[in-house]
Scaffold this active site. Sequence first.
Site, PDB file in Angstrom:
ATOM      1  N   GLU A 308      42.023  51.203  48.952  1.00 23.58           N
ATOM      2  CA  GLU A 308      40.788  50.110  48.815  1.00 23.58           C
ATOM      3  C   GLU A 308      39.708  50.714  48.275  1.00 23.58           C
ATOM      4  OE1 GLU A 308      41.660  46.820  50.307  1.00 23.58           O
ATOM      5  OE2 GLU A 308      40.040  46.602  48.960  1.00 23.58           O
ATOM      6  N   ASP A 312      37.792  49.395  44.982  1.00 19.39           N
ATOM      7  CA  ASP A 312      36.678  48.481  45.087  1.00 19.39           C
ATOM      8  C   ASP A 312      35.444  49.242  44.133  1.00 19.39           C
ATOM      9  OD1 ASP A 312      38.048  46.963  46.769  1.00 19.39           O
ATOM     10  OD2 ASP A 312      36.968  47.704  48.607  1.00 19.39           O
ATOM     11  N   SER A 558      42.348  41.863  47.428  1.00 17.15           N
ATOM     12  CA  SER A 558      41.289  43.346  47.610  1.00 17.15           C
ATOM     13  C   SER A 558      40.623  43.447  46.345  1.00 17.15           C
ATOM     14  CB  SER A 558      42.251  44.174  48.003  1.00 17.15           C
ATOM     15  OG  SER A 558      42.537  44.343  49.404  1.00 17.15           O
ATOM     16  N   ASP A 601      40.348  26.608  35.378  1.00 19.78           N
ATOM     17  CA  ASP A 601      41.290  25.672  36.518  1.00 19.78           C
ATOM     18  C   ASP A 601      42.609  26.792  36.258  1.00 19.78           C
ATOM     19  OD1 ASP A 601      42.568  24.121  38.264  1.00 19.78           O
ATOM     20  OD2 ASP A 601      42.254  22.329  37.076  1.00 19.78           O
ATOM     21  N   ILE A 602      43.250  27.010  37.299  1.00 22.18           N
ATOM     22  CA  ILE A 602      44.737  27.489  37.541  1.00 22.18           C
ATOM     23  C   ILE A 602      45.545  26.625  37.596  1.00 22.18           C
ATOM     24  CG2 ILE A 602      45.973  29.385  38.132  1.00 22.18           C
ATOM     25  CD1 ILE A 602      43.619  30.264  36.676  1.00 22.18           C
TER      26      ILE A 602
END
Length: 643
Positions: A308, A312, A558, A601-602
Amino acid sequence: MLLSWSLFILALGGLTFAAPSRRANYVVHEKRAAEPSPAWVQSRRLESDKILPMRFGLTQSNLDKVEDILMAVSHPHSADYGKHLSPTEVIEMFKPSSETIEAVKNWLIGSGISPERIRLSGNKGWIELNATVAEAEDLLDTEYHVYEHEESGLEQISCHSYSLPAHVQPHIELVKPTVHFNHRVARDEGAPGKLKRKRESSLGKPSPYNGPKTNGEHPSVAPSLDSCDEYITPACLRALYNIYYVPTQTGKNTYGVVEFTPQAYLPTDLDMFFSNYSPSLVGTRPVLVSIDGGYPQAQYQGFDYNGESDLDFEYAMSLVTPQNVTLLQTGDMVEGAGFDNWLDAVDASFCTYEGGDDPSQDGIYPDTAPGGYNGPESCGIIAPPYVVSTSYGQDEFTATPAYAIRQCNEYAKLGMMGTTVLYASGDYGVAGFGGECIDTATNTESVNGTRFNPDFPATCPYVTAVGATQVSPGYTVYEPESAAETVIYSGGGFSNIFAMPSYQAAAVTHYLEAYPPPYTAAQYNNSGNVRAFPDLAANGVNYVIAIDGEFELVYGTSASSPVVGSMITLVNDARLGAGKGPVGFLNPVIYTPGFASAFHDITNGSNQGCGTVGFTTEPGWDPVTGVGTPDLTILMPMLLGLP
Ligand SMILES: *[C@@H]1O[C@H](CO)[C@@H](O)[C@H](O)[C@H]1NC(C)=O
Ligand SMILES: *[C@@H]1O[C@H](CO)[C@@H](O)[C@H](O)[C@H]1NC(C)=O
Ligand SMILES: *[C@@H]1O[C@H](CO)[C@@H](O)[C@H](O)[C@H]1NC(C)=O
Ligand SMILES: *[C@@H]1O[C@H](CO)[C@@H](O)[C@H](O)[C@H]1NC(C)=O
Ligand SMILES: *[C@@H]1O[C@H](CO)[C@@H](O)[C@H](O)[C@H]1NC(C)=O
């Protein structure tokens, strides 16, 4: 339909009132959210002479105005847009009334507690009392039990529900320790005559751990813009979202990313990544803010410890360079931490010495266990960064409404002060962590459960929840993305706790009416009156990261959350450069029709889970990818144009 915050609280009260307490004039105040897994066995009543460090969370003033105050400073059509509140103004606005303080004190004194045993916290938010179990059981009309974990022998205490006198109930938000049952076994509260509770092995994953995931593939080719459907790199993200802006206000701007110890970045991983993708950053590190003894430990390594944090910072730092990124490293190596702990560090009104943290959810500091962080609790040690991204979550089902609502209100306060709070929306589609769903018959989570299991804090209406997209196989960064359907599925759906905030009512109502989901109230609260999420999305599939000395592909919201955080940080840089303030709470902007062109827009894909295909993406907002993915070259000038 719009529900104000006060109506919502009343609605919840109505639910609990429905179960009358056994004692006259008492009403049930909180009842356990989820039943513990069968591995936890109720072993005995807690001995009546043990001491419990009780904390009565007093009802704050003006909670019915939270949404209005927040909207006033963050809705683009508001005359007060950008006029954020100072911390002092926030504390004054919400501190409990003297009537509330007196009502609770008088009740305790009238129940035989001598006044010198009752202590009011510094911010007047809490009343503290060391009570024997017998006293606590009498005050709350409840029974405390000890639960034992069959395999590990771990123990924890909990009561199933507790009650308050009807005339006192409106003055109390929640009482601790009571109903919260969490598999995390926090340390003993350090009370006199303490109950011995064995600790979890010192290095478990933090309980709210959410992702990322890996498929174990090690990319061997040098990724280019032509292969973003297989390998996402910073260059792919720049091309996808038009991230071509170099910060100039680095001395003024702030961007924080929260990590929970033992999760930690490895300096060698950052340099391996930077030397390939962001050469100017080699040797650069995030700026550490140590919360409750947190530090990027290097003792334990592996995907679960480094995945993680490496992800990040490799991406956030690359996208905002030369802006520094602040690492809010939370919790020591012994007991870890929860969401309330990082809130404490940026928001002094929320701290443990004020009675703020929940021993079953949060680390309690100082930690007196061997190897624990024994310094003072980190309380108000830094000003809140303008943007904070957190890629951790917990199933909303495992939180009681009182706990979740109180924390959610703190996010609203951060928004009032000008901070954008981003949370990953989860990686299991409509299911909860590990693909578990809610089994309503037993009130437990199980892979066989059928009710959708949304993620908290993403379901809090005062955070910005970030879902995940992908560049589908064979597509380029210049074509529309799809919802993430590789290894992970974008967390999304409808809260079982929070009412619908005004800012999303039109968008969500449109979705439900134009594209009615083929489910009933058995799967999710389909009343059209609850908080729906996520709010927006960004790519979360096939990220190339350097981890433990190798390149690997990772997946998850994440990844999406820090990418959106980076983009908002760049917007804030432009605003600071123009002599304006940070954007703060973003959701009212996201849902304002005039801003729709700032998002791609998806409309392809869905978020399966709980034995269903989940929700489907559709034109406009949907509970898979929100309003879509940001386009910085459009979003930035729009937000720069606001006061
Ligand atoms: C409760 O007991 C602890 C441990 O003795 C002590 O530090 C704390 O001040 C006490 N709190 C109150 C409200 O008496
Ligand atoms: C970033 O942080 C480091 C360490 O605190 C500091 O030395 C440096 O000046 C900062 N850089 C910028 C651009 O603010
Ligand atoms: C789920 O259902 C399967 C098939 O009925 C069963 O074998 C399994 O034990 C169940 N799992 C849980 C956690 O209930
Ligand atoms: C659904 O949400 C509404 C609005 O918050 C609430 O009144 C209702 O009780 C909820 N339904 C269920 C089944 O929880
Ligand atoms: C839609 O998503 C699926 C699954 O990722 C993918 O195979 C397909 O090519 C996508 N279609 C379009 C038009 O993007």
